[in-house]
Design an enzyme around this catalytic site. Structure first.
Site, mmCIF file in Angstrom:
data_model
loop_
_atom_site.group_PDB
_atom_site.id
_atom_site.type_symbol
_atom_site.label_atom_id
_atom_site.label_comp_id
_atom_site.label_asym_id
_atom_site.label_seq_id
_atom_site.Cartn_x
_atom_site.Cartn_y
_atom_site.Cartn_z
ATOM 1 N N CYS A 222 0.811 -1.214 0.000
ATOM 2 C CA CYS A 222 0.000 0.000 0.000
ATOM 3 C C CYS A 222 0.850 1.273 0.000
ATOM 4 C CB CYS A 222 -0.910 -0.008 1.229
ATOM 5 S SG CYS A 222 -1.846 1.514 1.432
ATOM 6 N N TYR B 285 -5.216 6.591 -9.185
ATOM 7 C CA TYR B 285 -6.434 5.839 -8.889
ATOM 8 C C TYR B 285 -7.629 6.377 -9.678
ATOM 9 C CZ TYR B 285 -4.080 3.363 -5.143
ATOM 10 O OH TYR B 285 -3.230 2.547 -4.447
#
Length: 354
Positions: free
Chosen positions: A63, A194
């Site tokens: 992450c 994203y």
């Protein structure tokens, strides 16, 4: 971080659509930024006082939002004050899991899934089961998962417990500039990839793509004649940009369709990223294999075959970068962090450290 929708409280730093997919069907992807706002502070005003040994930072090598917290913890030498728990790179819709640990349980918290710590904080918790999360080991409950504030507090609230020679990542004379750059980098780059990858329609993707590359072109120009983003040493701004750059060619270029250029084709940004990667505290926190496994295996709506690419070639990350010619001191008046703790080392095959 993780998916932070009410309908699907888990996964890395991404929000699912209402149907449970990662992409925002038919429209623009919007990140839910509603986190647990309590903080761990020196005065304990939110009920969580700074106390060495009390808190455990739960992160995941995969992450990017957790990566920044791991970097700051290491740069500031807080390893003995705040322990580190690492979730594995893949998970289901329920939660990150501790499948890397013996017996599949975090050895300190004794839990199999991170959501257990969230439910100890609130049995009715319905938002994202996100990393990074700072967990109070006294209660087993999450103290905070506000990733943006967390790294700032590691610098400002934990100062009495930082190592000798810890760098100042938030110098007062540059704070306004750091905050402004962090905001632009977050909206256009960190979250911008994203927005490209999880766009639910062609128009939304193209708009996100244009915004991302406008910002990357700005960064390429800014870094062409300065070694670091702000001032002459590493700051919080560099920490926040690095996790996106280090994942760019391995994931975002192909998986998220951010493919105008590879990072390796942007001379200033590529050299800058290598400079940071080769700086203690940065590259030694990166696990390329876990990064690829997470994105390509978890985002099955984007990569339905679940095939994890063999490439790209990682050898370039340790090639000379030449950024020393621009001057600057990586740690300012401070010193580099010491060796990585034995139990926190990345597998050598997963990261080509010099």
């Amino acid at each position: 971080m993780s998916e932070t929708s009410k309908t699907a409280p888990s996964t890395e730093s991404t929000e699912r659509g209402q149907d449970g997919d990662h992409s925002a069907r038919g429209g623009e992807y919007t990140r839910d930024t509603n986190y647990i706002a309590t903080r761990v502070t020196a005065d304990g005003r939110d009920g969580f006082p700074v106390e060495p040994g009390r808190y455990r930072l739960i992160a995941a090598r995969a992450c990017p939002w957790a990566n920044r917290a791991v970097i700051v913890r290491r740069l500031l030498g807080l390893e003995d004050a705040i322990s580190l728990g690492l979730a594995g790179p893949t998970h289901d819709s329920r939660s990150w899991t501790f499948d890397l640990d013996p017996g599949g349980r975090d050895p300190v918290l004794g839990i199999e899934r991170l959501r257990e710590a969230y439910f100890r904080r609130d049995p009715n918790y319905s938002r994202g089961i996100t990393v990074p999360a700072l967990v109070d080991t006294a209660t087993g409950a999450v103290a905070t998962n506000d990733f943006a504030q967390l790294t700032i507090d590691l610098s400002e609230q934990w100062s009495d417990h930082q190592r000798e020679g810890a760098p100042d990542l938030l110098p007062a004379e540059h704070r306004d500039e750091i905050d402004a750059i962090n905001q632009r980098v977050f909206t256009e780059v960190n979250n911008g990839v994203y927005r490209c990858g999880f766009a639910g329609g062609q128009a939304a993707h193209e708009e996100a793509y244009e915004r991302l590359w406008t910002a990357l072109d700005w960064l390429e120009e800014r870094l062409s004649d300065r070694r670091y983003l702000v001032g002459d040493s590493i700051t919080e701004a560099d920490v926040r940009l690095f996790p996106t750059l280090v994942r760019f060619d391995a994931v975002y270029h192909g998986h998220f369709k951010c493919n105008r250029n590879k990072l390796t084709e942007l001379p200033a940004l590529w050299a800058y990223a290598r400079d940071l990667f080769q700086t203690p505290g940065f590259g030694d926190t990166v696990d390329f294999q876990q990064i690829k496994e997470h994105y390509y295996l978890v985002h099955r709506d984007i990569n339905p075959t679940g095939i994890v690419p063999v490439g790209p070639d990682l050898s370039g990350w340790v090639a000379p970068h030449g950024r020393e010619a621009l001057g600057g001191r990586p740690f300012g008046h401070g010193t580099p962090p010491g060796p990585v703790n034995e139990n926190e080392r990345v597998e050598p095959a997963h990261t080509p450290l010099p």
